[in-house]
Design an enzyme around this catalytic site. Structure first.
Site, PDB file in Angstrom:
ATOM      1  N   HIS A 195      12.284 127.160  72.128  1.00 16.72           N
ATOM      2  CA  HIS A 195      11.557 126.587  73.264  1.00 16.72           C
ATOM      3  C   HIS A 195      11.628 125.078  73.102  1.00 16.72           C
ATOM      4  CE1 HIS A 195       9.748 130.520  74.312  1.00 16.72           C
ATOM      5  NE2 HIS A 195       9.865 130.732  73.011  1.00 16.72           N
ATOM      6  N   ASP A 214      11.012 135.477  78.671  1.00 13.84           N
ATOM      7  CA  ASP A 214      10.339 135.320  77.384  1.00 13.84           C
ATOM      8  C   ASP A 214       8.974 134.650  77.481  1.00 13.84           C
ATOM      9  OD1 ASP A 214      10.518 135.676  74.438  1.00 13.84           O
ATOM     10  OD2 ASP A 214       9.937 133.588  74.569  1.00 13.84           O
ATOM     11  N   HIS A 261      11.307 140.154  75.797  1.00 15.74           N
ATOM     12  CA  HIS A 261      10.117 139.953  74.961  1.00 15.74           C
ATOM     13  C   HIS A 261       9.286 141.215  75.149  1.00 15.74           C
ATOM     14  CE1 HIS A 261       6.355 137.484  73.905  1.00 15.74           C
ATOM     15  NE2 HIS A 261       5.860 138.594  74.448  1.00 15.74           N
ATOM     16  N   ASP A 296      12.823 131.252  67.273  1.00 15.28           N
ATOM     17  CA  ASP A 296      11.682 131.255  68.200  1.00 15.28           C
ATOM     18  C   ASP A 296      10.883 129.952  68.025  1.00 15.28           C
ATOM     19  OD1 ASP A 296       9.950 131.899  70.194  1.00 15.28           O
ATOM     20  OD2 ASP A 296       8.913 133.489  69.107  1.00 15.28           O
ATOM     21  N   HIS A 300       4.135 123.069  69.395  1.00 14.07           N
ATOM     22  CA  HIS A 300       2.891 122.721  70.093  1.00 14.07           C
ATOM     23  C   HIS A 300       2.351 121.441  69.473  1.00 14.07           C
ATOM     24  CE1 HIS A 300       2.668 126.395  72.417  1.00 14.07           C
ATOM     25  NE2 HIS A 300       2.890 127.106  71.322  1.00 14.07           N
TER      26      HIS A 300
HETATM   27  O1  DOR Z   1       4.500 132.510  69.803  1.00  9.56           O
HETATM   28  C1  DOR Z   1       5.096 132.392  70.851  1.00  9.56           C
HETATM   29  N1  DOR Z   1       5.234 131.195  71.451  1.00  9.56           N
HETATM   30  N2  DOR Z   1       5.649 133.481  71.423  1.00  9.56           N
HETATM   31  C2  DOR Z   1       6.199 133.446  72.642  1.00  9.56           C
HETATM   32  O2  DOR Z   1       6.654 134.458  73.091  1.00  9.56           O
HETATM   33  C3  DOR Z   1       6.208 132.197  73.425  1.00  9.56           C
HETATM   34  C4  DOR Z   1       6.122 131.023  72.552  1.00  9.56           C
HETATM   35  C5  DOR Z   1       5.826 129.722  73.249  1.00  9.56           C
HETATM   36  O3  DOR Z   1       6.447 129.437  74.279  1.00  9.56           O
HETATM   37  O4  DOR Z   1       4.991 128.954  72.733  1.00  9.56           O
END
Ligand code: DOR
Length: 430
Positions: free
Chosen positions: A59, A151, A178, A304, A308
């Protein structure tokens, strides 16, 4: 274009010299035997040469969430982490459900990293990821998307999933699912079990995932169309996948380093850095996943990478967002698994490069003369401490923060160009 000679690199069990010319590997020979008069020299001092890696699930947050990560910072973390291609998920804002968004993302990648790492966008499966109307798959494929996925949000409607798989197959794309039952464990924030009970947190049962994996493999079997299962986290899913693969169902699957190294105990103390979806499971699930990776029931590894901001993770556990930052640490965590005897280097190359290339029809450059020079030099012994200073991602949301991990990318060569070199460099470059 530069001509290079890389001296004394470890290739499998051998120490070799490599020459690079015109963007390709020109020759590989036992160390000390190659001479290249006009070439610049890199002394590898026994560092391992590995093909540049592919991350099939990241991401990168742009457009829309650039305070968490942007395409430039995500690709910088990828480059330093050993990844030459990064598949970026569609849960951006706006969602990557149109050619305009895909083109914007690719333009951002070209602007910051014109020679790589290369962004491989994943198009949204449904408009706005809302799960009600299919996104324009043909338009997304033509714009450069390499797969389709909802996802972050499971595809609830099996009818819609079927149509998406059919369109994707016609376009030569694979759907990445997902897997998460929308009702079972809805609102959960960690693995369901004794620990969630003790912590007073709502749990997500393992079968929330496995039920959807079972639906998907039945559908793939019925349609004879491939499907790829994202971030497998538990034994039950592994068992469903093993059965399906034994029958020849066209299903592939990934897991992530965090599911192979850590269990739910990591969230004890309400540690939000370990909050991820699907959640970290039990020790038994970790063992099942390790075996599945060795036996190819799970085809590939992906990060993955879910960056954040600190202020978002610095919240009560139930409110913090799901996600673990992964691009900076993936190969170090893999090196840990190799040191523990769980994987071999050949497994690592298969899981991080060959299998993602095969699954998503991406280029893979083997370490052979004539192939494009896309490789890293990996110093598997040096320890480094994961910190704000050592991570290149904008984020630090990983349980590895503060840990000492083995292995560093010393150099990353893409298309014959030395795009990354660790500083201060241990090498004299002549
Ligand atoms: O932990 C996760 N974060 N799982 C996901 O499926 C999405 C992802 C996110 O975009 O932060």
């Amino acid at each position: 274009m530069d001509t290079w000679i890389i001296r004394a690199a470890r290739l499998g069990d051998d120490l070799v010299d490599l020459t690079v010319a015109e963007g390709r590997i020109a020759a590989i020979a036992p160390a000390g035997t190659l001479a290249a008069a006009e070439a610049r020299t890199l002394e590898a001092h026994g560092a391992r040469v590995l093909p540049s890696l592919i991350d099939a699930h990241a991401h990168l947050r742009e457009p829309g969430f650039e305070y968490k990560e942007d395409i430039a910072s995500g690709l910088a973390a990828a480059l330093a982490g050993g990844f030459g291609q990064v598949m970026a998920m569609a849960n951006t804002n706006p969602v990557n459900d149109s050619a305009a968004v895909t083109a914007f993302m690719l333009e951002r990648a070209r602007a910051s990293h014109p020679s790589g790492p290369f962004l491989r966008p994943i198009g949204a499966l449904t408009k706005g990821l809302a799960g009600t109307e299919l996104a324009p798959a043909g338009e997304l494929a033509a714009a450069g998307c390499v797969a389709l996925s909802n996802d972050g949000k499971p595809v609830v409607s099996t009818e819609l999933l079927r149509r998406a798989m059919e369109y994707a197959a016609d376009l030569g794309l694979v759907v990445i699912d997902h897997c998460e039952d929308p009702t079972l464990g809805a609102g959960g924030v960690m693995n369901e079990g004794a620990l969630s009970g003790r912590l007073g947190l709502k749990g997500i049962p393992t079968v929330t995932e496995a039920i959807q994996v079972a639906r998907d493999v039945l559908l793939a079997s019925y349609l004879h169309i491939p499907i790829h299962i994202a971030h497998v986290s538990c034994r039950e899913s592994v068992e469903v996948l093993a059965q399906a693969k034994a029958k020849g169902v066209p299903v592939t699957a990934e897991t992530c380093p965090h599911y192979l190294l850590w269990d739910e105990g990591m969230v004890d103390g309400y540690r939000t850095a370990a909050k991820v979806n699907p959640p970290l499971r039990t020790k038994d699930d970790v063992l099942a996943l390790r075996q599945a990776v060795r036996t190819k029931v799970i085809d590939l590894l992906a990060t993955d990478h879910a960056p954040h901001a600190d202020h978002e993770k610095d919240a009560p556990f139930a409110e913090a967002p799901f996600g673990i930052s992964g691009l900076d640490t993936a190969l170090s965590l893999t090196t840990l698994l190799i040191a523990q005897g769980e994987l071999s280097w050949d497994d690592a190359i298969r899981l991080w490069a060959k299998a993602p290339a095969r699954t998503f029809r991406l280029p893979f450059s083997p370490l052979t003369p004539g192939a494009p020079a896309n490789f890293i030099l990996w110093d598997e012994e040096t320890l480094w401490t994961v910190s704000r200073q050592t991570m290149r991602s904008k984020s630090t949301n990983t349980p590895a923060l503060g840990m000492e991990l083995p292995g560093q990318v010393l150099a990353h060569v893409l298309g014959g160009q030395l795009l990354f070199q660790r500083q201060p460099s241990p090498w004299p470059i002549s």
